[in-house]
Scaffold this active site. Structure first.
Site, short mmCIF file in Angstrom:
data_model
loop_
_atom_site.label_atom_id
_atom_site.label_comp_id
_atom_site.label_asym_id
_atom_site.label_seq_id
_atom_site.Cartn_x
_atom_site.Cartn_y
_atom_site.Cartn_z
N ASN A 9 0.86 -1.19 0.00
CA ASN A 9 0.00 0.00 0.00
C ASN A 9 0.89 1.24 0.00
O ASN A 9 1.53 1.56 1.01
CB ASN A 9 -0.92 -0.04 1.23
CG ASN A 9 -1.85 1.16 1.31
OD1 ASN A 9 -1.50 2.28 0.94
ND2 ASN A 9 -3.04 0.93 1.83
N LYS A 12 0.36 3.87 2.74
CA LYS A 12 0.83 3.40 4.05
C LYS A 12 2.36 3.47 4.13
O LYS A 12 2.91 3.92 5.13
CB LYS A 12 0.35 1.95 4.26
CG LYS A 12 0.43 1.47 5.68
CD LYS A 12 -0.04 0.03 5.80
CE LYS A 12 -1.54 -0.09 5.83
NZ LYS A 12 -1.98 -1.46 6.17
N GLU A 41 -2.85 -13.65 1.72
CA GLU A 41 -4.25 -13.76 2.14
C GLU A 41 -4.35 -13.56 3.65
O GLU A 41 -3.72 -14.27 4.43
CB GLU A 41 -4.81 -15.14 1.76
CG GLU A 41 -6.31 -15.09 1.57
CD GLU A 41 -6.87 -16.43 1.11
OE1 GLU A 41 -8.05 -16.67 1.41
OE2 GLU A 41 -6.14 -17.22 0.49
N ASP A 70 -1.87 -4.19 10.83
CA ASP A 70 -3.23 -4.43 10.37
C ASP A 70 -4.08 -3.44 11.15
O ASP A 70 -3.86 -3.24 12.35
CB ASP A 70 -3.69 -5.87 10.60
CG ASP A 70 -4.95 -6.16 9.81
OD1 ASP A 70 -4.97 -5.87 8.60
OD2 ASP A 70 -5.94 -6.64 10.40
N SER A 71 -4.98 -2.80 10.45
CA SER A 71 -5.77 -1.79 11.13
C SER A 71 -7.19 -1.81 10.60
O SER A 71 -7.46 -2.41 9.55
CB SER A 71 -5.13 -0.41 10.92
OG SER A 71 -4.91 -0.18 9.56
N TYR A 153 -10.68 5.48 5.28
CA TYR A 153 -11.86 6.05 5.96
C TYR A 153 -11.57 7.41 6.61
O TYR A 153 -12.41 7.93 7.34
CB TYR A 153 -12.36 5.07 7.03
CG TYR A 153 -12.95 3.79 6.46
CD1 TYR A 153 -14.25 3.76 5.96
CD2 TYR A 153 -12.21 2.62 6.42
CE1 TYR A 153 -14.79 2.60 5.43
CE2 TYR A 153 -12.74 1.44 5.89
CZ TYR A 153 -14.03 1.44 5.40
OH TYR A 153 -14.57 0.28 4.88
N ASP A 154 -10.40 7.98 6.35
CA ASP A 154 -10.04 9.29 6.94
C ASP A 154 -11.07 10.39 6.69
O ASP A 154 -11.28 11.24 7.55
CB ASP A 154 -8.68 9.77 6.40
CG ASP A 154 -7.51 8.95 6.93
OD1 ASP A 154 -7.71 8.16 7.89
OD2 ASP A 154 -6.39 9.11 6.40
N ARG A 180 -2.23 4.49 13.64
CA ARG A 180 -0.95 3.94 13.16
C ARG A 180 0.21 4.69 13.82
O ARG A 180 1.19 4.08 14.24
CB ARG A 180 -0.88 4.03 11.64
CG ARG A 180 0.29 3.26 11.04
CD ARG A 180 0.19 3.14 9.53
NE ARG A 180 -0.97 2.35 9.15
CZ ARG A 180 -2.02 2.83 8.49
NH1 ARG A 180 -2.08 4.08 8.12
NH2 ARG A 180 -3.04 2.04 8.20
#
Length: 194
Positions: A9, A12, A41, A70-71, A153-154, A180
């Site tokens: 990502n 990220k 996966e 992971d968030s 989703y910010d 994060r």
């Protein structure tokens, strides 16, 4: 010190590089150590399990320390969903904007806007056991989407400590307050003490 980030990502990777830049720690994208594209996966039942799956997949290619996070977003009106399925939820709805619109409708219907962002970071190849660092940011869902600087989703999440959504702030502000950032701050504190 070099740490491999088990993520493809780009947003990220950029965000984490920015947070680590003052600490003399170089973050390397996994594409620099993994010769072929990895399709990892995420089959875990928790943020920790998913982050662990990702670092272990990359550990076949390097002995350097590897980190992964992971968030997710947990919305009270959705019984703390989408949680670990946050990215998949957006994918299923046709993108983050349609997903946010759907969540706003559910929040309005239930009259409940509390939510929180959660991040779990796993660091491998430093100690015998994987290390775990967590960051949680409580806040609220807004009724309007404010596209801007953020991602995911910010655009519709206001942390309790701030007055606007994460997307409305420059990255320097978000990188102090995000879930994060908090997990990374805990990790940096550990590395400094070590």
């Amino acid at each position: 010190m070099k740490i491999v980030l088990a993520s493809s990502n780009k947003n990220k990777v950029r965000e984490i590089k920015e947070i680590f830049s003052p600490f003399n720690i170089e973050i390397i994208g996994m594409d620099e150590v993994v010769p072929e594209p990895l399709d990892i996966e995420e089959t875990g039942k928790s943020y920790y399990e998913n982050a662990l799956i990702k670092v272990k997949a990359v550990s076949k290619y390097t002995s350097l320390p590897i980190m992964s996070d992971d968030s997710g977003l947990e919305v009270k009106a959705l019984d703390n969903m989408p949680g670990i399925y946050s990215a998949r939820y957006a994918e299923k709805e046709g993108g983050y904007i349609p997903a946010m619109k759907k969540i706003i409708d559910i929040c309005k219907e239930k009259g409940e806007f509390d939510a929180k962002f959660i991040c779990c970071i796993v660091l491998l190849n430093l100690e015998k056991e994987p290390l775990k660092f967590e960051g949680i940011v409580p806040g609220k869902i807004t009724t309007t989407i404010h596209e801007g600087n953020g991602f995911g989703y910010d655009p519709f999440f206001i942390p309790n400590e701030l007055e606007k959504t994460f997307a409305e702030y420059p990255s320097e502000i978000k990188n102090q307050y995000s879930h994060r950032a908090r997990a990374l701050q805990a990790m940096i504190k550990y590395l400094k003490e070590r």
